[in-house]
Scaffold this motif. Structure first.
Motif, mmCIF file in Angstrom:
data_model
loop_
_atom_site.group_PDB
_atom_site.id
_atom_site.type_symbol
_atom_site.label_atom_id
_atom_site.label_comp_id
_atom_site.label_asym_id
_atom_site.label_seq_id
_atom_site.Cartn_x
_atom_site.Cartn_y
_atom_site.Cartn_z
ATOM 1 N N LEU A 30 0.807 -1.213 0.000
ATOM 2 C CA LEU A 30 0.000 0.000 0.000
ATOM 3 C C LEU A 30 0.844 1.270 0.000
ATOM 4 C CD1 LEU A 30 -2.897 -0.945 2.456
ATOM 5 C CD2 LEU A 30 -2.786 -1.151 -0.026
ATOM 6 N N ASP A 31 2.158 1.109 -0.096
ATOM 7 C CA ASP A 31 3.050 2.266 -0.147
ATOM 8 C C ASP A 31 3.016 2.852 -1.559
ATOM 9 O OD1 ASP A 31 5.102 4.106 -0.108
ATOM 10 O OD2 ASP A 31 6.401 2.859 1.145
ATOM 11 N N ALA A 32 2.779 4.151 -1.657
ATOM 12 C CA ALA A 32 2.708 4.799 -2.969
ATOM 13 C C ALA A 32 4.017 4.689 -3.731
ATOM 14 C CB ALA A 32 2.320 6.264 -2.803
ATOM 15 N N GLY A 61 -4.915 -5.931 6.633
ATOM 16 C CA GLY A 61 -4.387 -6.291 7.939
ATOM 17 C C GLY A 61 -3.276 -5.374 8.419
ATOM 18 N N LEU A 62 -3.258 -4.125 7.932
ATOM 19 C CA LEU A 62 -2.217 -3.163 8.305
ATOM 20 C C LEU A 62 -2.807 -2.055 9.166
ATOM 21 C CD1 LEU A 62 -0.464 -2.836 4.826
ATOM 22 C CD2 LEU A 62 0.247 -4.258 6.749
ATOM 23 N N ASP A 63 -2.031 -1.575 10.116
ATOM 24 C CA ASP A 63 -2.464 -0.463 10.955
ATOM 25 C C ASP A 63 -2.241 0.860 10.226
ATOM 26 O OD1 ASP A 63 -3.117 -2.210 13.005
ATOM 27 O OD2 ASP A 63 -1.094 -2.125 13.871
ATOM 28 N N GLY A 89 -11.848 -0.316 9.845
ATOM 29 C CA GLY A 89 -12.132 -0.911 11.146
ATOM 30 C C GLY A 89 -11.492 -2.279 11.252
ATOM 31 N N ASP A 90 -11.827 -2.975 12.304
ATOM 32 C CA ASP A 90 -11.283 -4.318 12.532
ATOM 33 C C ASP A 90 -12.130 -5.333 11.764
ATOM 34 O OD1 ASP A 90 -9.817 -6.417 13.470
ATOM 35 O OD2 ASP A 90 -10.765 -6.471 15.455
ATOM 36 N N LEU A 91 -12.017 -5.294 10.433
ATOM 37 C CA LEU A 91 -12.828 -6.135 9.559
ATOM 38 C C LEU A 91 -11.931 -6.950 8.636
ATOM 39 C CD1 LEU A 91 -15.485 -3.456 8.495
ATOM 40 C CD2 LEU A 91 -15.739 -5.195 10.271
ATOM 41 N N ASP A 92 -12.456 -8.079 8.181
ATOM 42 C CA ASP A 92 -11.725 -8.904 7.212
ATOM 43 C C ASP A 92 -11.939 -8.414 5.790
ATOM 44 O OD1 ASP A 92 -10.736 -10.589 9.202
ATOM 45 O OD2 ASP A 92 -12.519 -11.866 9.127
ATOM 46 N N SER A 93 -13.076 -7.760 5.547
ATOM 47 C CA SER A 93 -13.378 -7.281 4.206
ATOM 48 C C SER A 93 -14.291 -6.065 4.298
ATOM 49 C CB SER A 93 -14.047 -8.384 3.376
ATOM 50 O OG SER A 93 -15.277 -8.772 3.965
#
Length: 361
Positions: A30-32, A61-63, A89-93
């Protein structure tokens, strides 16, 4: 000199370490500045619906992700406009449904998704993204009105088989009909958790208006092991945009019917003076619920004599000692046949017995 040497070595190692750390950091998808991904969110899918499109994507799964932003363009993948934000949020999808769209025809919608980190940085930059082509991560989809629901008949008239038939649907189907999908799940017993329906078949020829859930013995594919097994069925029609009809869930049960008769039945006779012996052989019945066989002799007047049981479905040989019969003054051997029976008795408690095999001699 030693001091200077160690100082230079320390500086070199420090610079090398910084470079390695930066490379490791760039491995974040996710790093540009990641040269491979440019920060694009992977695994985004789009599903068309009636005047709507549903976007779905998995959590990385990244903060440090605050929210996701959704952008949309109409007819051409340019001039994307902001549509909505989805909090992280704390979601899988995650999923978002974009509504109020135009159906079918050339009403193509294009989508992009970015994320905002806790510092307010948006990635990829929707205006000037790094390491990405101009057409980065474009999803295109056409909203569509769902096809009519097929009128499915559940046929339970063949052993270890359930047939689903929606004959005549294509006559009034929409022009963009692409085919059908069949979903199946075992019906849970009382007190058990019901499993979800699973896609088992995609029929991409709209002219095929049936599906057979049964046993494919040549391929060793067993869908029913005995009579009385119930399943849940759902048959949907889908159009060229992938939109499925809102079909109901149906129940089908493998009927309590007798198995097929044994095949390749043959007999070999050893004749004696007052009696004879016959060796009977046959091919094992393929139905998995067959548990044995019965042997019979057929007399000229049409009556039968029971000659014995076989309690093992793999036991396919019977040797019978018998006496001759006299018909119109002629001494003859009797005719013989065999039947198969399964593990599900009839309502009267008797064996569910097949039709007779071929006769010998």
């Amino acid at each position: 000199m030693k001091t200077l040497y160690f100082s230079l070595l320390f500086i070199i190692l420090l610079l090398f370490g910084i470079g390695c750390s930066d490379d490791v950091e760039r491995e974040n998808p996710l790093d540009a500045k990641n040269m491979r991904t440019g920060g694009i969110i992977p695994g985004v899918t789009a599903r068309a619906g009636d005047s709507q499109v549903t976007l779905s994507w998995l959590s990385m799964g990244l903060d440090g992700i605050k929210e996701y932003k959704i952008y949309r363009a109409y007819k051409t993948p340019e001039n994307f406009e902001y549509v909505a934000s989805v909090p992280s949020g704390d979601l899988d999808s995650y999923a978002y449904t974009d509504t109020g769209l135009l159906n079918d025809g050339d009403n193509v919608y294009f989508y992009r998704i970015t994320y905002i980190d806790i510092n307010g940085q948006e990635t990829p930059d929707p205006i000037n993204p790094q390491n990405l082509p101009i057409n980065w991560s474009v999803l295109n989809v056409i909203p569509s009105l769902a096809p009519p629901v097929p009128n499915v008949r559940v046929m339970e008239d063949r052993d270890l088989q359930v047939r689903l038939i929606w004959e005549g649907y294509i006559q009034n189907a929409p022009s963009d009909l692409a085919g059908y999908k069949v979903y199946i799940a075992p019906k849970a017993e009382e007190g058990q958790e019901q499993k979800s329906l699973q896609l088992v078949s995609i029929i991409d020829d709209p002219r095929v208006e049936f599906y057979i859930d049964g046993n494919d013995y040549p391929s060793n594919k067993i869908n029913f092991t005995k009579d009385g097994i119930s399943k849940l069925y759902k048959v949907v029609a889908f159009d060229q945009a992938g939109v499925e009809s809102d079909s109901p869930i149906l129940v089908g049960t493998s009927p309590n019917l007798p198995p097929s008769p044994p095949s390749q039945f043959k007999g070999r006779f050893s004749l004696g003076l007052n009696s004879y012996e016959v060796r009977l052989e046959w091919q094992r019945s393929l139905e998995p619920d067959v548990i044995g066989y019965k042997m019979y002799a057929l007399l000229p007047d049409g009556t039968t004599e029971f000659k014995g049981w076989k309690y093992d479905p793999n036991d396919r040989v019977a040797i019978i000692s018998d006496r001759y019969i006299i018909v119109d003054g002629v001494t003859m051997v009797k005719q013989y046949y065999v039947t198969a029976y399964d593990n599900t008795p009839r309502p009267d408690g008797k064996n569910d017995e097949s039709e007779p095999s071929a006769l010998v001699p």
